[in-house]
Design an enzyme around this catalytic site. Structure first.
Site, short mmCIF file in Angstrom:
data_model
loop_
_atom_site.label_atom_id
_atom_site.label_comp_id
_atom_site.label_asym_id
_atom_site.label_seq_id
_atom_site.Cartn_x
_atom_site.Cartn_y
_atom_site.Cartn_z
N LYS A 151 -58.45 54.22 32.08
CA LYS A 151 -58.23 55.47 31.36
C LYS A 151 -58.59 55.30 29.89
CE LYS A 151 -54.76 59.15 31.20
NZ LYS A 151 -54.87 59.53 29.79
N HIS B 163 -60.01 82.92 24.60
CA HIS B 163 -58.73 82.81 25.33
C HIS B 163 -58.73 81.63 26.30
CE1 HIS B 163 -57.67 86.94 23.95
NE2 HIS B 163 -58.95 87.18 24.16
N SER C 232 -54.26 53.48 28.57
CA SER C 232 -52.98 53.48 29.28
C SER C 232 -52.54 52.06 29.56
CB SER C 232 -53.10 54.25 30.60
OG SER C 232 -51.93 54.13 31.36
N GLU D 102 -56.69 62.87 18.35
CA GLU D 102 -55.23 62.94 18.38
C GLU D 102 -54.64 62.51 17.03
OE1 GLU D 102 -54.66 62.08 23.16
OE2 GLU D 102 -54.23 60.49 21.72
#
Length: 467
Positions: A319, A183, A313, A326
């Site tokens: 970043k 969970h 970014s 992805e």
């Protein structure tokens, strides 16, 4: 005749065809009729359809229906098409006549033109190249052939590579003990090797699922011709054709059990797509686990660091994002969407013919190609190169109050819950709180709460509960 066009004729009359084009009138009509997506059928399908024509020419020659010179000219021309040397001459849109007749005639016309050049006399697209065939059996056959070859040559090797990279990572980092999660919440510890073994087994099951559909994928409807009765095909054509195709591809193709099923349904394509969807779901799970484990690096889990592949970014310097996972999730979404398209296409078998064959072929081959490509990227650019943040993992593991589960058989669930709540509230290690709230000796606490020991399975007594 003009500088840029020539006049071609078919049963519907005359029309202009680009002077450079190898195709004829029927292909040109389809080009004009279907300016829909600008997406032609994929290279793998055109190559498979050319192999169908090549095997058919050989079979018809051996059956004495086609003279050797004509058959050899068709054979050579089809081989060139199968090798991808004339792809620009296959311009017809995926969204065309549902039987794929336009693409079948495109192949017939291009191969006939090439064979005519080679032979020095006219080779007819219908009478010679399409001898003993119909679009209604050749296109379903090409779906099976293209999918079978793509699975064998691209997808299975890619999945085997991913499996092997996962296995290597298991050996490399397998002994690291970390906090398990159910969970998305802290749970009992596992090793990183155990976590990776779950991913590896998903991939292995995907390979096994592909193997399970192979026999049906290798069964071909070629020989059923127009409606499944085999009209205009030699009684021995189907067997001879499959023998020739097997020689060309090193794949054990065989005649289908029932041509009426093979022409009117696409159940095997739907089945294969279902297996591809399962593989996509597996890759989605693996990719998302990697994203969570890599999250942060300071405010997330930060258990691993994925290879830095590109700036993340346009506005935030420094970043770095998990770009391959992805991309993997987007591939998975596309494959799942393609499965819906193929499922709807499979439902469109009306009486003796399915009428969504081109979009089934396109979607199936796209799914195979995408899964093969992204599996290798996930293996090589993500899993092979990630590093383990052992300090971060050990710190979280030490403070995990759920370790108290191991004390249940000794102190009971209720006492364990009280210890866990206190550890949560005070932010203290579970061993420290348990020592204060029980009379268990330090050495027994150390033994019972050893995270590495807790990953080895088995119940030390007492009860077990849910997630």
């Amino acid at each position: 005749m003009t500088n840029s066009f020539r006049i071609e004729r078919d049963s519907m009359g005359e029309l202009q065809v680009p002077a450079h084009a190898l195709w004829g009138a029927q292909t040109q009509r389809a080009v004009q009729n279907f300016p829909i997506s600008g997406i032609p059928l994929p290279r793998a399908f055109i190559g498979a359809l050319a192999l169908v024509k090549q095997a058919a020419a050989r079979a018809n020659m051996r059956l004495g229906l086609l003279d050797s010179a004509t058959a050899q000219a068709i054979d050579a021309a089809a081989a060139d098409v199968a090798a991808g040397r004339h792809d620009e001459h296959f311009p017809i849109d995926v969204f065309q006549t549902g039987s794929g007749t336009s693409t079948n005639m495109n192949a017939n016309e291009v191969i006939a033109a090439l064979a005519t050049r080679r032979l020095g006399k006219v080779v007819h697209p219908n009478d010679h190249v399409n001898m003993g065939q119909s679009s209604n059996d050749s296109i379903p056959t090409a779906i099976h052939v293209s999918a079978a070859l793509s699975v064998k040559r691209e997808l299975v090797p890619a999945l085997e590579h991913l499996r092997d990279v996962l296995r290597a990572k298991e050996r490399e980092a397998g002994n690291v003990v970390k906090t398990g999660r159910t969970h998305l919440m802290d749970a009992m510890p596992v090793t990183l090797g155990q976590e990776l073994s779950g991913w590896r087994t998903q991939v292995e099951h995907g390979i096994e699922r592909l193997a399970a559909v192979t026999h049906r994928l290798h069964a071909l409807p070629q020989g059923g011709t127009a409606v499944g009765t085999g009209i205009n095909a030699h009684p021995e054509f189907a067997v001879r054709f499959c023998q020739e195709l097997a020689d060309l591809t090193a794949v054990a193709f065989e005649p289908g059990r029932n041509y009426f099923e093979g022409l009117s349904s696409q159940d095997t394509a739907v089945e294969l797509s279902g297996q591809l969807k399962v593989i996509a779901v597996s890759l989605m799970k693996i990719a998302n686990d990697l994203r969570w484990m890599n999250s942060g690096p300071l405010a997330g889990l930060g258990e691993i660091a994925l290879p830095a592949l590109q700036p993340g970014s346009s506005i935030m310097p420094g970043k770095v994002n998990p770009v391959i996972p992805e991309a993997t999730t987007m591939v998975a979404a596309k494959v799942i969407g393609n499965d819906t398209t193929i499922t709807i296409g499979g439902q469109s078998g009306n009486f003796q013919l399915n009428v969504m064959l081109p979009v089934i072929a396109y979607s199936l081959l796209e799914s195979i190609r995408l899964l093969a490509n992204v599996s290798r990227l996930l293996a090589d650019q993500t899993i092979a190169g990630f590093t383990v943040n052992t300090g971060r993992i050990a710190e979280a593991l030490e403070r995990n109050p759920i370790l108290v589960t191991a004390l249940n058989p000794v102190i009971g669930y209720e006492k364990g819950a009280a210890i866990a709540k206190k550890a949560y509230a005070e932010g203290k290690p579970i061993r420290e709180v348990a020592a204060a709230m029980t009379d268990l000796p330090p050495d027994e606490l150390a033994r019972l709460l050893d995270p590495a020991e807790l990953t080895r399975g088995g119940i030390k007594g007492g009860s077990s509960g849910g997630g």
